[in-house]
Write a protein that holds these residues in place. Structure first.
Motif, PDB file in Angstrom:
ATOM      1  N   UNK A  40     -21.956 -25.403 -26.584  1.00 22.77           N
ATOM      2  CA  UNK A  40     -21.837 -25.977 -25.232  1.00 22.77           C
ATOM      3  C   UNK A  40     -20.715 -26.985 -25.223  1.00 22.77           C
ATOM      4  N   UNK A  41     -20.372 -27.616 -23.986  1.00 24.42           N
ATOM      5  CA  UNK A  41     -19.247 -28.438 -23.583  1.00 24.42           C
ATOM      6  C   UNK A  41     -20.181 -30.062 -23.922  1.00 24.42           C
ATOM      7  N   UNK A  42     -20.384 -30.018 -25.193  1.00 25.80           N
ATOM      8  CA  UNK A  42     -20.824 -31.540 -25.727  1.00 25.80           C
ATOM      9  C   UNK A  42     -19.817 -32.579 -25.490  1.00 25.80           C
ATOM     10  N   UNK A  43     -20.214 -33.788 -25.107  1.00 19.70           N
ATOM     11  CA  UNK A  43     -19.358 -34.735 -24.987  1.00 19.70           C
ATOM     12  C   UNK A  43     -19.822 -36.261 -25.719  1.00 19.70           C
ATOM     13  N   UNK A  44     -18.828 -37.088 -25.856  1.00 16.14           N
ATOM     14  CA  UNK A  44     -18.895 -38.309 -26.460  1.00 16.14           C
ATOM     15  C   UNK A  44     -18.264 -39.387 -25.468  1.00 16.14           C
ATOM     16  N   UNK A  64     -24.964 -34.819 -24.265  1.00 20.77           N
ATOM     17  CA  UNK A  64     -23.976 -35.950 -23.803  1.00 20.77           C
ATOM     18  C   UNK A  64     -24.416 -37.172 -24.598  1.00 20.77           C
ATOM     19  N   UNK A  65     -23.296 -37.730 -25.494  1.00 22.18           N
ATOM     20  CA  UNK A  65     -23.777 -39.024 -26.002  1.00 22.18           C
ATOM     21  C   UNK A  65     -22.635 -40.134 -25.357  1.00 22.18           C
ATOM     22  N   UNK A  66     -23.434 -41.124 -24.812  1.00 21.79           N
ATOM     23  CA  UNK A  66     -22.662 -42.217 -24.204  1.00 21.79           C
ATOM     24  C   UNK A  66     -23.058 -43.566 -24.772  1.00 21.79           C
ATOM     25  N   UNK A  67     -21.912 -44.335 -24.860  1.00 18.93           N
ATOM     26  CA  UNK A  67     -21.705 -45.636 -25.384  1.00 18.93           C
ATOM     27  C   UNK A  67     -20.968 -46.730 -24.811  1.00 18.93           C
ATOM     28  N   UNK A  68     -21.603 -46.859 -23.704  1.00 22.95           N
ATOM     29  CA  UNK A  68     -20.840 -47.530 -22.463  1.00 22.95           C
ATOM     30  C   UNK A  68     -20.715 -49.170 -22.684  1.00 22.95           C
ATOM     31  N   UNK A  69     -19.952 -49.903 -22.202  1.00 24.83           N
ATOM     32  CA  UNK A  69     -19.667 -51.413 -22.330  1.00 24.83           C
ATOM     33  C   UNK A  69     -21.123 -52.186 -21.934  1.00 24.83           C
ATOM     34  N   UNK A  70     -20.958 -53.366 -22.364  1.00 28.24           N
ATOM     35  CA  UNK A  70     -22.251 -54.152 -22.080  1.00 28.24           C
ATOM     36  C   UNK A  70     -22.794 -53.822 -20.690  1.00 28.24           C
ATOM     37  N   UNK A  71     -21.979 -53.725 -19.707  1.00 27.32           N
ATOM     38  CA  UNK A  71     -22.333 -53.634 -18.072  1.00 27.32           C
ATOM     39  C   UNK A  71     -23.196 -52.349 -17.909  1.00 27.32           C
ATOM     40  N   UNK A  72     -22.944 -51.360 -18.923  1.00 31.59           N
ATOM     41  CA  UNK A  72     -23.739 -49.867 -18.857  1.00 31.59           C
ATOM     42  C   UNK A  72     -22.946 -48.986 -17.999  1.00 31.59           C
ATOM     43  N   UNK A  73     -23.369 -47.893 -18.146  1.00 33.02           N
ATOM     44  CA  UNK A  73     -22.623 -46.726 -17.464  1.00 33.02           C
ATOM     45  C   UNK A  73     -22.722 -46.757 -15.749  1.00 33.02           C
ATOM     46  N   UNK A  74     -23.770 -47.341 -15.308  1.00 35.97           N
ATOM     47  CA  UNK A  74     -23.502 -47.909 -13.736  1.00 35.97           C
ATOM     48  C   UNK A  74     -23.757 -46.556 -13.133  1.00 35.97           C
TER      49      UNK A  74
END
Length: 453
Positions: free
Chosen positions: A299-303, A379-389
């Protein structure tokens, strides 16, 4: 620049042009807290997000630093009398909690005047078990208030085997990156809490031992803005003087960090987890959080917010060399390193771009076949402290991936985004939390969200 020799001595050499960290945008200094405010006797009720406790005085909310729920303290108000709520610093403990202990950093202890207390260890007066319990309370409260989720969470300590040299009972010896600020007289030290006032100190107990011994705390750095201390897991530690000016190659010297058997390369000034055991802890947590039954290696997996590829590699190491995964990161140098760090996977690639714009372009241009691969994606996501939004959440929900693994360092931002995902057809399946910042109020969480079928 200071770099110890292989025998561990402080081999000092002064370059003609000092190495500098990458220049940072100037930020307005916060208003300095008052030091002449009224002193109140307060009964401390509970903990709040941000590392302060909550009390009340004549109906007004007072956020109290250096206190523990259940205590009675005398605290000096540091806000203007007309403020809607007040902030205050504990100056005397009248009725101590059984969880109160002597602060492991003497310069941050409550026996010092608040304006002279070193910032950055605001939970140090609390026993380690209670620290983690309070962080769990804050996370659970945020999930309920902002995410609409009733979920009890345990904050887990880092495995001591992952952080040699750290003291898990005291919560010391774990920081591999430390920034010391420089005042007008060239003295170095941390800022006092809620202040840009430099506090000279004689020790750095939260730092890993090699930095604690190397730190030039008794030296003057006239004209510098800061002194950065860095201890990568491979190679010698660094002391880097930040003069606020760009020196060619100053922030681009390459360092290496090892996680298990894998070595990651990054710029010396690039982002890496601060706790010595954090990268390995998060690698294992992300690997365990991905639901294998939902994972499709084709699949089109993302980080997303992928940095130098740490979490993309975690996914690849769990599911094998046929994994397709794209790391998306706005920092071009980090993306360049990610491309090299992910070279073991033919199906891995690293893209430079802002996550919101990348997702928007992906949604606008994806073919029917690509959309199908996105719907099967993890989908793995590790956004900054403010979050993804909201914007990123909306675009991810439009692409409708099968599962998301969200790594967060701010409970409120995480809970808010979980609430936004819930409105768009995703539920929280699992969550773990880790004490990657002992003696501070910060906590790291890893959550899995899946599409409601």
């Amino acid at each position: 620049m200071v770099n110890p020799d292989r025998r561990g001595n402080r081999a000092r050499r002064r370059p003609t042009r000092p190495q500098t960290a990458a220049p940072r945008a100037a930020r307005p200094a916060p208003a300095e807290p008052r030091t002449d405010g009224p002193v109140l006797e307060l009964d401390v009720e509970r903990i709040a997000h941000g590392g302060v406790a909550v009390a009340r005085h004549e109906g007004r909310v007072v956020f109290v630093a250096d206190a523990i729920p259940g205590e009675r303290v005398r605290a000096r108000v540091s806000d203007d009398a007309k403020a809607k709520f007040w902030r205050a610093e504990t100056v005397e403990v009248l009725d101590a909690s059984p969880d109160r202990r002597e602060h492991p950093w003497a310069e941050a202890g409550v026996d010092r005047a608040p304006e002279r207390r070193a910032g950055g260890a605001e939970f140090g007066h609390i026993g380690m078990g209670r620290q983690r319990a309070l962080k769990a309370e804050v996370l659970a409260d945020a999930l309920a208030r902002f995410g609409g989720v009733d979920e009890a969470v345990e904050v887990e300590a880092v495995d001591p085997a992952l952080a040699p040299g750290a003291d898990s009972e005291l919560g010391t010896g774990w920081r591999t990156r430390v920034r010391l600020h420089v005042d007008a007289e060239g003295r170095v030290g941390p800022y006092a809490a809620r202040s840009h006032r430099v506090v000279p100190v004689s020790s750095l107990p939260l730092a890993v031992p090699e930095l604690a011994h190397l730190a030039p705390l008794d030296e003057r750095f006239a004209g510098a803005q800061a002194v950065d201390l860095l201890a990568p897991s491979l190679g010698n530690p660094w002391v880097v003087v930040d003069t606020g000016e760009t020196t060619r190659g100053g922030g681009r010297q390459r360092i290496e960090e090892q996680v298990g058997e894998r070595v990651f390369r990054l710029d010396r000034g690039g982002f890496w987890q601060v706790h010595r055991g954090a990268a390995a802890t998060l690698t294992a947590a992300v690997q365990g959080m991905v639901d294998g039954e939902l994972f499709d290696p084709r699949a089109a997996n993302h980080d997303l917010y992928g940095g130098v590829g740490l979490l993309a590699a975690a996914v690849g190491d769990r599911f094998g060399d046929t994994v397709r995964i794209t790391s998306v990161e706005s920092d071009a140098r980090a993306t360049e390193h990610a491309g090299a760090n992910l070279a073991d996977w033919v199906g891995a690639r690293a893209v430079t771009g802002r996550v919101d714009r990348y997702l928007g372009e992906l949604a606008a241009s994806a073919s029917p076949a690509e959309r199908e691969r996105l719907r099967a994606a993890t989908i793995v996501l590790d956004p900054p402290r403010s979050g993804a939004g909201r914007q990123v959440v909306e675009r991810l929900a439009e692409l409708a991936p099968r599962q998301l693994v969200y790594v967060a360092c701010d409970p409120v931002a995480l809970a808010r985004d979980i609430g936004l995902f819930a409105e768009r057809g995703y539920r929280l399946d699992a969550i773990r939390a880790f004490d990657l910042f002992p003696n501070t109020h910060h906590v790291e969480a890893v959550a899995r969200l899946t599409a409601i079928v």
